[in-house]
Scaffold this motif. Structure first.
Motif, mmCIF file in Angstrom:
data_model
loop_
_atom_site.group_PDB
_atom_site.id
_atom_site.type_symbol
_atom_site.label_atom_id
_atom_site.label_comp_id
_atom_site.label_asym_id
_atom_site.label_seq_id
_atom_site.Cartn_x
_atom_site.Cartn_y
_atom_site.Cartn_z
ATOM 1 N N SER A 1 4.237 -8.657 -3.817
ATOM 2 C CA SER A 1 3.040 -9.380 -4.288
ATOM 3 C C SER A 1 3.350 -10.587 -5.165
ATOM 4 C CB SER A 1 2.096 -8.416 -5.012
ATOM 5 O OG SER A 1 1.668 -7.413 -4.131
ATOM 6 N N LEU B 1 11.650 -12.377 -3.328
ATOM 7 C CA LEU B 1 11.442 -12.161 -1.897
ATOM 8 C C LEU B 1 9.926 -12.177 -1.673
ATOM 9 C CD1 LEU B 1 13.293 -9.496 0.260
ATOM 10 C CD2 LEU B 1 11.002 -10.282 0.756
ATOM 11 N N GLU C 1 12.086 -3.956 -4.582
ATOM 12 C CA GLU C 1 10.677 -4.049 -4.192
ATOM 13 C C GLU C 1 10.015 -2.682 -4.382
ATOM 14 O OE1 GLU C 1 10.039 -7.364 -1.129
ATOM 15 O OE2 GLU C 1 10.910 -5.712 -0.019
ATOM 16 N N HIS D 1 14.269 -2.645 4.370
ATOM 17 C CA HIS D 1 12.923 -2.976 3.877
ATOM 18 C C HIS D 1 12.035 -1.735 3.998
ATOM 19 C CE1 HIS D 1 8.932 -4.675 3.565
ATOM 20 N NE2 HIS D 1 9.497 -5.736 3.009
ATOM 21 N N LYS E 1 7.839 -11.538 8.205
ATOM 22 C CA LYS E 1 7.456 -10.281 8.869
ATOM 23 C C LYS E 1 7.053 -10.557 10.324
ATOM 24 C CE LYS E 1 6.286 -8.319 4.408
ATOM 25 N NZ LYS E 1 5.633 -7.267 3.671
ATOM 26 N N ILE F 1 4.297 -3.778 -2.744
ATOM 27 C CA ILE F 1 4.369 -4.596 -1.531
ATOM 28 C C ILE F 1 2.962 -4.737 -0.957
ATOM 29 C CG2 ILE F 1 5.237 -4.687 0.838
ATOM 30 C CD1 ILE F 1 7.716 -3.127 -0.143
ATOM 31 N N GLY F 2 2.545 -5.985 -0.749
ATOM 32 C CA GLY F 2 1.211 -6.227 -0.169
ATOM 33 C C GLY F 2 0.083 -5.750 -1.047
ATOM 34 N N GLY G 1 6.580 -12.217 0.826
ATOM 35 C CA GLY G 1 6.075 -11.855 2.147
ATOM 36 C C GLY G 1 4.879 -12.715 2.515
ATOM 37 N N ALA G 2 3.684 -12.157 2.336
ATOM 38 C CA ALA G 2 2.468 -12.831 2.803
ATOM 39 C C ALA G 2 2.366 -14.283 2.321
ATOM 40 C CB ALA G 2 1.240 -12.031 2.348
HETATM 41 P P1 PGA Z 1 4.460 -9.234 -0.091
HETATM 42 O O1 PGA Z 1 5.676 -8.641 0.737
HETATM 43 O O2 PGA Z 1 4.966 -10.480 -0.793
HETATM 44 O O3 PGA Z 1 3.434 -9.553 0.947
HETATM 45 O O4 PGA Z 1 4.028 -8.185 -1.062
HETATM 46 C C1 PGA Z 1 6.967 -8.585 0.172
HETATM 47 C C2 PGA Z 1 7.842 -7.827 1.109
HETATM 48 O O5 PGA Z 1 7.397 -6.849 1.695
HETATM 49 O O6 PGA Z 1 8.982 -8.196 1.354
#
Ligand code: PGA
Length: 235
Positions: free
Chosen positions: A198, A216, A156, A86, A10, A161-162, A218-219
């Motif tokens: 997550s 996939l 996702e 996304h 990101k 997400i997050g 993210g953080a």
């Molecule tokens: P996340 O993000 O792992 O931080 O939840 C995943 C994404 O948005 O691709």
């Protein structure tokens, strides 16, 4: 078959942070996964040891488009993948724009990573299938994949997400069955379906499944120790 692991960095990292993280990535044994690293455009150079993906691109190859990034130029620079659709970009890109971007990627020999996902309300109202079907069919409308051109679908759920936890494995597997059916009905043969939302070292064990082609992240991919623990669990 190795699991695919997409690291979506990101806009988390400055230049110095990206350089430090790239040193840490070099200490991780990624041999049990197919790794795709998606830094922001400015940080590609620090991760050039890996297969690279962009987090977005424009749908034209060249021209007077201030602030846009050309898929043709990405291709020339060796970028193999682009994340499209996304959730964090869907406020700028409609399904129709995403479709133009998918076409631009395929035209330039880049593999699209198409993100799809429903909202919490959609799921509660039993609209998950119709939302996902619309996202998939519009994104791939008029895209000629009959020769087995690869496409990656990242499922996702928006509300995951997050957040603190991923979707339960059984729900992921059920949703994947539906996504597969939509892709099969479209006569698309060379696809892989990944889960995102997550994914963390503390929960990856709970969502390992033969049905899931990859993840996939993210953080968690911005911490080398987190990422290392995730990779170790994916065998
Ligand atoms: P996340 O993000 O792992 O931080 O939840 C995943 C994404 O948005 O691709």
């Amino acid at each position: 078959m190795k699991k695919i692991l997409i690291c979506n960095q990101k806009m988390y990292l400055t230049k110095d942070e990206a350089i430090n993280l790239s040193y840490d990535y070099n200490t991780i044994d990624f041999s049990n996964v197919e790794l795709i690293v998606c830094p922001n455009y400015l940080n590609f150079e620090f991760f050039s040891d890996y297969d690279l993906g962009a987090q977005n691109c424009f749908y034209e190859d060249k021209g007077a488009y201030t602030g846009e990034i050309s898929p043709y130029d990405l291709y020339l620079r060796g970028i193999k993948y682009v994340i499209l659709g996304h959730y964090e970009r869907r406020k700028y890109d409609t399904n129709e724009i995403i479709n133009l971007k998918v076409k631009a990627c395929v035209r330039n020999s880049i593999i699209p990573i198409i993100c799809i996902g429903e909202s919490k309300i959609d799921r509660e109202l039993l609209k998950t299938s119709s939302v996902l079907k619309k996202q998939i069919t519009t994104a791939l409308s008029g895209v000629d994949l009959s020769d087995g051109y690869p496409v990656l679908i990242a499922y996702e759920p928006i509300y995951k997400i997050g957040s603190s936890n991923p979707l339960a494995k059984e729900e992921i597997e059920d949703t994947f069955k539906y996504i597969k059916k939509v892709l099969d009905d479209m006569k698309i043969s060379n696809y892989k379906i990944l889960y995102g939302g997550s994914v963390k070292s503390e929960n990856i064990k709970d969502i390992l499944s033969d049905e899931i082609d990859g993840y996939l992240v993210g953080a968690s991919c911005t911490s080398a120790s987190e990422l290392n623990n995730i990779v170790k669990c994916i065998k």
